[in-house]
Design a protein around this motif. Structure first.
Motif, short mmCIF file in Angstrom:
data_model
loop_
_atom_site.label_atom_id
_atom_site.label_comp_id
_atom_site.label_asym_id
_atom_site.label_seq_id
_atom_site.Cartn_x
_atom_site.Cartn_y
_atom_site.Cartn_z
N UNK A 1 6.21 -1.02 -11.35
CA UNK A 1 7.59 -1.47 -10.72
C UNK A 1 7.45 -1.22 -9.41
N UNK A 2 6.31 -0.71 -8.72
CA UNK A 2 6.38 -0.40 -7.23
C UNK A 2 5.40 -1.71 -6.77
N UNK A 3 4.64 -2.17 -7.65
CA UNK A 3 3.82 -3.46 -7.07
C UNK A 3 4.50 -4.46 -6.75
N UNK A 4 5.72 -4.98 -7.06
CA UNK A 4 6.32 -6.21 -6.51
C UNK A 4 6.98 -5.84 -5.32
N UNK A 5 7.16 -4.46 -5.19
CA UNK A 5 7.89 -3.93 -3.97
C UNK A 5 6.97 -3.87 -2.36
N UNK A 6 5.80 -4.26 -2.78
CA UNK A 6 4.48 -4.08 -1.91
C UNK A 6 4.32 -5.22 -1.35
N UNK A 7 4.62 -5.84 -0.21
CA UNK A 7 4.76 -7.19 0.49
C UNK A 7 3.48 -7.24 1.24
N UNK A 8 2.89 -6.34 2.09
CA UNK A 8 1.83 -6.34 3.06
C UNK A 8 2.47 -7.46 4.06
N UNK A 9 3.30 -7.37 4.55
CA UNK A 9 4.05 -8.41 5.45
C UNK A 9 3.69 -8.24 6.94
N UNK A 10 2.82 -6.88 7.25
CA UNK A 10 2.31 -7.03 8.60
C UNK A 10 0.83 -6.98 8.72
N UNK A 11 0.13 -7.55 7.69
CA UNK A 11 -1.34 -7.52 7.34
C UNK A 11 -1.73 -8.53 8.22
N UNK A 12 -2.46 -8.09 9.22
CA UNK A 12 -3.45 -9.30 10.07
C UNK A 12 -4.79 -8.78 10.22
N UNK A 13 -5.78 -9.31 9.15
CA UNK A 13 -6.96 -8.84 9.11
C UNK A 13 -7.98 -9.12 10.24
N UNK A 14 -7.51 -10.33 10.95
CA UNK A 14 -8.50 -10.62 11.99
C UNK A 14 -8.30 -9.71 13.23
N UNK A 15 -6.87 -9.27 13.40
CA UNK A 15 -6.55 -8.21 14.21
C UNK A 15 -7.68 -7.17 14.18
#
Length: 551
Positions: free
Chosen positions: A110-124
């Motif tokens: 149930x934790x997994x769908x709360x994980x959004x990674x919404x600030x992930x910028x791999x290039x930076x």
């Protein structure tokens, strides 16, 4: 062996090539295992894999950075969250109840769908890591939580495309690494989900939820009317089996890590699914490296799945590159196995110059992001990282450094500053690191006398005394020897005892000594006590790890 015995043994993993051949000969098992294996000089045996030679690119790279990042980072409560949240009374169990509720009602799934990674910028992030001096990058492909972070064809309902970020995280990391010119690797930990998740089968022993099972045994029909309707939690938890012996003893997970000491033996279907998932990962994302968080290779000795994966990756690399350029890492290896792959030491260092290339993997904090480490400023400093790097490289090793990533996909400002400072040191001193090889001795000084022996797969990091200005580590390249002095001496004088008159490893007169980052020729003399060098009067801003180039 009769037909009934063969069928019984098919219910567990194939424990080796000889047994597999025996079953195939019986006609009960076909050669098809799902994914197609590359053919070539390597076969799925330790003897065949022992012909492996570590590629020069890896020997020359010396330094890599790792994003050990997945859904267990979402709570920001540290490593092994998906296991420890089911251990009644543990810190993570208490944090879970406070934040999410009881694990019988709100489990790790149930934790997994709360994980959004919404600030992930791999290039930076990858641009930052390259500036810090990393020559390769490692991304977590799955952890013991069994959740794939890529477009997985075999874990198709429990992956980051389907649930949570709804992004191909490995694809994004790979693209960013390639654009920065970094070698790319993936770390694979999921082989142990079978026993690692056994805590999810438990229930509280006391309190208002006593006796109510956690969610580890739920199955597809239980999801009717819930967010996970149509999904089978057992594809994630893999707990359709009896517990391992002494499973309630928290220390048993480590004692049984090598698939022994009473561990519950995984099914053949589990092993083959892991094999296909991993080969699919290799075929789809073309990693230069695969890090296995296993004793040797995954599922060995109860299965040859890891041997088959290694043979496939090596043969595939030869076909793709015209020569073997792939690297596979293993943890606790015997003499033959060390010839088959690169030996990785977790949170520790060898105390000798190793004859074969090896790697230390460590982290500036917890493997999975831990908010308390940030709040209490308990990260490794850049100085500590550089001391480890110099020590490891002097002994024929590489350093893989994990920089914990927050659940949202970013790193915090303290981590950012540490990475930047590592880059400042590397900008001046990396000549002594890249492309170097060990000298006749790896170093000198008091730290060597207190170095702790390895424990299990490593874990001797930081157990000796701190490095001082008397501690020196050596590397060499062509006609130059590099002496990395761990701290700036208060009197401005460096004495290198290992370079006294007549010492081994110096066959010609020393013509010059310079301090990397400066063209100034330093004053030096050499006698029976050592090589004495006078440093410049002005101490540098980054005064640790000063590197003398001795020609």
């Amino acid at each position: 062996m009769n037909r009934r015995e063969l069928l019984k043994n098919l219910s567990i993993c194939v424990p080796g090539i000889a047994f597999r051949n025996q079953i195939q000969a019986s006609g009960l098992l076909s050669d098809h295992f799902g994914e197609t294996m590359s053919t070539g000089p390597f076969a799925a045996s330790w003897e065949s894999l022992s012909a492996y030679k570590t590629p020069e690119w890896f020997r020359n790279a010396k330094f890599g950075i790792w994003a050990h990042w997945g859904p267990q980072c979402a709570p920001e409560e540290g490593d092994w969250y998906a296991r420890e949240m089911y251990v009644e009374g543990s810190g993570q169990y208490k944090a879970h109840i406070k934040k999410y509720g009881h694990p019988s009602k709100f489990g790790f799934k149930d934790i997994i769908p709360t994980w959004k990674a919404d600030q992930w910028n791999p290039e930076e992030l990858l641009a930052l890591y390259k500036k810090a001096g990393a020559r390769y990058f490692m991304a977590l492909a799955n952890h013991h939580d069994n959740f794939d972070l890529y477009n997985s064809r075999y874990q198709k309902n429990w992956n980051a495309i389907k649930i949570g970020p709804q992004k191909d995280l490995i694809g994004g990391w790979e693209k960013a690494a390639r654009s920065q010119g970094l070698y790319f690797g993936v770390s694979v930990h999921a082989a142990h989900a079978w026993s690692w998740y056994e805590t999810a089968q438990r229930a509280d022993k006391s309190g208002s939820f006593a006796g109510i099972p956690y969610d580890g045994k739920l199955s597809k029909p239980d999801g009717k009317g819930l967010w996970w309707e149509g999904l089978d939690p057992q594809e994630l938890y893999e707990q359709r089996h009896a517990l391992s012996e002494n499973s309630l003893d928290e220390s048993m997970i480590n004692k049984q890590w090598n698939w022994g000491n009473g561990v519950s033996v995984p099914s053949k279907a589990y092993c083959e699914k892991f094999f296909n998932r991993t080969v699919d990962l290799i075929n789809a994302y073309n990693p230069d490296m695969v890090y296995f968080d296993d004793t040797a290779l995954p599922l060995w000795p109860i299965s040859d799945a890891g041997l088959r994966i290694a043979a496939h990756m090596y043969n595939r690399s030869i076909k793709k590159n015209g020569k073997l350029e792939a690297v596979i890492f293993g943890k606790i290896l015997d003499e033959t196995q060390r010839k088959c792959m690169v030996w990785d030491i977790e949170r520790g260092q060898s105390n000798n110059i190793e004859p074969l290339p090896w790697q230390t993997d460590t982290c500036i904090g917890n493997w999975h992001y831990n908010r308390s480490v940030y709040e209490n400023r308990r990260y490794k400093s850049a100085k500590t990282v550089i001391h480890i790097l110099a020590d490891v490289v002097s002994k024929n090793g590489n350093l893989l450094l994990s920089v914990p990533v927050r659940g949202n996909g970013s790193i915090d400002e303290l981590e950012y500053a540490i990475v930047e400072e590592i880059g400042e040191w590397m900008a001046i001193n990396s000549e002594a690191i890249y492309d170097s090889r060990p000298w006749v001795v790896f170093g000198e000084g008091p730290q060597m006398e207190t170095a702790a022996p390895l424990s299990r797969q490593g874990f001797n990091e930081g157990k000796g005394v701190l490095f001082t200005s008397s501690d020196i580590r050596f590397t060499q390249k062509k006609n130059d020897i590099y002496a990395i002095v761990m701290e700036w001496p208060e009197n401005g004088q460096v004495t290198i005892k290992s370079m006294k008159r007549g010492a081994a490893g110096i066959n010609k007169e020393i013509s010059s000594v310079t301090l990397l980052g400066s063209s100034q020729q330093l004053t030096f003399s050499r006698d029976d006590n050592g090589l004495q060098v006078t440093l410049p009067e002005n101490r540098r801003k980054i005064s640790y790890g000063l590197t003398l180039k001795i020609s």
